[in-house]
Scaffold this motif. Structure first.
Motif, short mmCIF file in Angstrom:
data_model
loop_
_atom_site.label_atom_id
_atom_site.label_comp_id
_atom_site.label_asym_id
_atom_site.label_seq_id
_atom_site.Cartn_x
_atom_site.Cartn_y
_atom_site.Cartn_z
N LEU A 127 6.93 21.24 -17.95
CA LEU A 127 7.74 22.43 -17.66
C LEU A 127 9.08 22.38 -18.37
O LEU A 127 9.61 23.42 -18.82
N SER A 128 9.64 21.20 -18.50
CA SER A 128 10.96 21.08 -19.14
C SER A 128 10.90 21.38 -20.63
O SER A 128 11.90 21.76 -21.24
N ILE A 186 2.36 20.00 -8.85
CA ILE A 186 3.55 19.52 -8.14
C ILE A 186 3.46 19.84 -6.65
O ILE A 186 3.74 18.99 -5.80
N ARG A 187 3.06 21.09 -6.32
CA ARG A 187 2.96 21.46 -4.89
C ARG A 187 1.94 20.58 -4.16
O ARG A 187 2.19 20.12 -3.05
N MET A 201 0.82 -1.20 0.00
CA MET A 201 0.00 0.00 0.00
C MET A 201 0.86 1.27 0.00
O MET A 201 0.57 2.24 -0.69
N LEU A 202 1.95 1.22 0.77
CA LEU A 202 2.84 2.37 0.84
C LEU A 202 3.45 2.65 -0.54
O LEU A 202 3.52 3.81 -0.98
N ALA A 203 3.88 1.59 -1.20
CA ALA A 203 4.44 1.76 -2.54
C ALA A 203 3.41 2.37 -3.48
O ALA A 203 3.71 3.27 -4.28
N HIS A 204 2.15 1.90 -3.34
CA HIS A 204 1.08 2.43 -4.20
C HIS A 204 0.81 3.90 -3.89
O HIS A 204 0.70 4.73 -4.81
N GLU A 205 0.70 4.21 -2.58
CA GLU A 205 0.37 5.59 -2.19
C GLU A 205 1.49 6.57 -2.56
O GLU A 205 1.23 7.73 -2.89
N LEU A 206 2.74 6.13 -2.48
CA LEU A 206 3.85 7.02 -2.84
C LEU A 206 4.00 7.13 -4.35
O LEU A 206 4.47 8.16 -4.86
N ARG A 207 3.61 6.07 -5.06
CA ARG A 207 3.76 6.11 -6.52
C ARG A 207 2.68 6.96 -7.19
O ARG A 207 2.93 7.61 -8.22
N GLY A 265 5.62 13.83 -12.30
CA GLY A 265 6.46 13.56 -13.46
C GLY A 265 5.91 14.22 -14.72
O GLY A 265 6.66 14.78 -15.53
N THR A 266 4.58 14.15 -14.88
CA THR A 266 3.96 14.75 -16.06
C THR A 266 4.15 16.27 -16.06
O THR A 266 4.52 16.89 -17.08
#
Length: 593
Positions: A380-381, A397-398, A361-367, A374-375
């Motif tokens: 911006l780049s 992002i914020r 779950m942690l991996a899912h919530e952080l991902r 990333g998008t």
């Protein structure tokens, strides 16, 4: 076999004269009474024919008194010395139950029956140091009490089983009276006549030796009976119970063990493999040690089997000839320890599963936040966004970084709280204000899922001594939990109440509810209900564990309840009310749930 019955077994009706002659000859024809000195030792059946009157002459010529008992304790014969010492005629006693002919008290009767049973069961000599039975007075006026030191010896039939029991009594009445007189400080009895001194000396030696032996046997039996571990002695290839202690009875039930084979006394052990183990130990002569074996016994009057777990040893009993004669059983009931160990194992397995689920779950919530971050970063780049696009990407992002920071903060927070590293900043706190602050903090979440929120506050203040920030955190977590697990357009009720000693705060929703198993572990770390498609808020399953720890740091309790799946849940926090008189918190004896 005579068993423990008090039922009297009397020979069928026939003339006393013919009964006595028939029974005496039958016993005399099969025994070597005078070939074993003093009536001790195992007596074997004769293998060569002898003349009846020769037997009778030898039997009656012995200066030692002898009585012959059959397996039902009926008198089969007696010699002249016995009849003289008991003031009885042979025709008066043969065919009668022994203790009809010689009355005694119930305790002595029980000891005598037990002695004969041991002889029949073990085919070994049994000695009784002191036994009282009464004999007729010489003047014919009733009975007088006499004391005897008695040896019971087995008389084996052609089949090798005990056919009769030979009783050899020594009259120790004078010794007993002397012992009592010496103990009570009374006058010593009159001196014996010279011709009596030899008999008296021998009787005294036997009597004193038997007293010592009886004391030793009684002490060993007492230790055996009171031993905390269960013990039993089984004899022969059929594993016949010879001794059992109180712990054995407590383990496998109060039943008739003595003199019965194990398969008859405890029939339920046959299908459980215990009898096969006993057979193997008896055949091989090798001990068998077993740990944590399950067993089921009938401990009550019905057929209900009670399961227990045991550590035990089957130890072969080896005779002087090197052959196995029986098995000593000793062990411990470890049911409580086993069940406790099983609970610990189940708990550890559940915690391991919870941790695995949490890591996933942690991996899912952080991902999840990383994808929009990333998008936005990629856009911006490229440098192709206008000012509005840049602001939008920056806001994404914020927002996602704040979300990730919140997850990390939750992890750090629960770690500090569960390890006792959090210090509460206690101050008088009005719980109505805590409710206001928490609702203000969670209003965006509740509105986003279109939940209707109802708040019920008391008319009077509800003060507690607590850390306001942490108490707001408690209610915010409960509101967040209700919002996540309630389908959109649901209802959340917040109710605050207070009495003289307690302040209660409850949060009720009409969401997915909880099954009974989850209610019992709702506050465990990493515990979480199953995700549903409309439950989009995520979470790590640590919020309720954090809430419970904070509430307990405040001296309170928290309770979860649910009527069942699909019927909502209620979480109730109970805190000690602040005493307005002295500013201290009241601590009720028991939390209200």
């Amino acid at each position: 076999m005579c068993s423990k019955r008090a039922r009297r077994s009397i020979a069928p009706a026939m003339a006393a004269e013919s009964v006595s002659a028939h029974s005496a000859r039958r016993a005399i024809d099969t025994m070597q009474f005078l070939m074993v000195a003093g009536g001790t030792g195992r007596i074997a059946a004769m293998t060569m024919p002898l003349i009846d009157n020769f037997h009778q002459a030898l039997f009656d010529a012995s200066p030692n008194p002898y009585l012959v008992l059959d397996r039902d304790l009926n008198i089969a014969g007696a010699n002249r010395a016995y009849l003289a010492s008991t003031n009885r005629a042979l025709a008066d006693i043969v065919g009668r139950w022994a203790w009809d002919a010689f009355p005694t008290d119930q305790e002595t009767l029980g000891q005598a029956i037990a002695s004969v049973e041991r002889v029949i069961r073990t085919r070994e000599v049994d000695v009784m140091a002191l036994l009282r039975f009464d004999v007729p007075r010489i003047d014919g006026d009733g009975f007088e009490a006499r004391y005897w030191s008695i040896t019971h010896s087995p008389v084996l039939g052609a089949d090798g089983e005990v056919a009769y029991v030979l009783q050899h009594p020594i009259d120790v009445t004078e010794l007993e009276r002397l012992r009592h007189a010496s103990r009570d400080g009374g006058d010593a009895p009159l001196a014996l006549l010279p011709e009596q001194s030899g008999i008296f000396t021998r009787a005294r030696q036997v009597y004193e030796a038997n007293l010592t032996l009886k004391a030793d046997i009684d002490r060993l039996h007492s230790l055996f009976r009171q031993a905390p571990s269960f013990m039993a002695v089984l004899r022969g290839p059929d594993h016949v119970y010879e001794l059992v202690n109180e712990a054995t009875i407590a383990l496998s039930g109060d039943r008739d063990y003595i003199g019965k084979p194990a398969r008859v006394a405890v029939p339920e052990i046959v299908a459980q493999g215990f009898l096969a183990m006993l057979d193997d130990v008896y055949r091989s002569g090798k001990a068998r040690v077993v740990h944590g074996m399950s067993a089921r016994f009938r401990r009550g009057p019905d057929d209900t089997l009670t399961e227990c777990f045991m550590n035990f040893i089957y130890q072969p009993i080896v005779g002087a000839d090197g052959t196995v004669q029986g098995i000593f059983v000793e062990g411990t009931d470890v049911t409580d320890q086993y069940l406790a160990h099983r609970v610990v194992e189940q708990t550890l397995r559940q915690e391991a599963r919870n941790k695995d689920e949490f890591l996933a779950m942690l991996a899912h919530e952080l991902r999840n936040p990383l994808a929009p971050i990333g998008t936005a970063a990629e856009l911006l780049s490229l440098g192709t966004l206008d000012e509005a696009g840049v602001r939008h990407a920056s806001a994404v992002i914020r927002r996602q970084v704040r979300h990730m920071s919140g997850l990390v903060d939750d992890l750090l927070d629960v770690s500090r709280v569960t390890r006792g590293l959090v210090t509460l900043r206690r101050a008088p706190t009005e719980m109505g204000e805590v409710v206001h602050d928490a609702l203000e903090q969670l209003r965006p979440v509740l509105d986003a899922r279109r939940h209707a929120v109802a708040v019920e506050l008391p008319g009077a203040p509800a003060p507690v001594s607590g850390d306001r920030k942490r108490l707001v955190q408690v209610l915010a977590n409960l509101l967040s939990n209700a919002a996540k697990y309630t389908p959109e357009g649901g209802r959340v009720d917040v109710r605050l109440s207070a009495d003289a000693v307690r302040v209660s705060l409850s949060v009720t929703d009409n969401g997915i509810g909880m099954p009974a198993d989850l209610q019992s572990r709702a506050f465990d770390l990493f515990a979480q209900a199953e995700r549903t498609p409309d439950r989009v808020q995520g979470g790590l399953g640590i919020g309720l564990a954090l809430v419970k720890n904070i509430v307990e740091l405040h001296g309170g309790t928290i309770h979860a309840s649910s009527p069942g799946l699909g019927r909502g849940s209620t979480f109730t926090v109970v805190l000690p009310r602040l005493d307005a008189a002295d500013g201290s918190a009241s601590h009720p004896g028991a939390a209200v749930r």
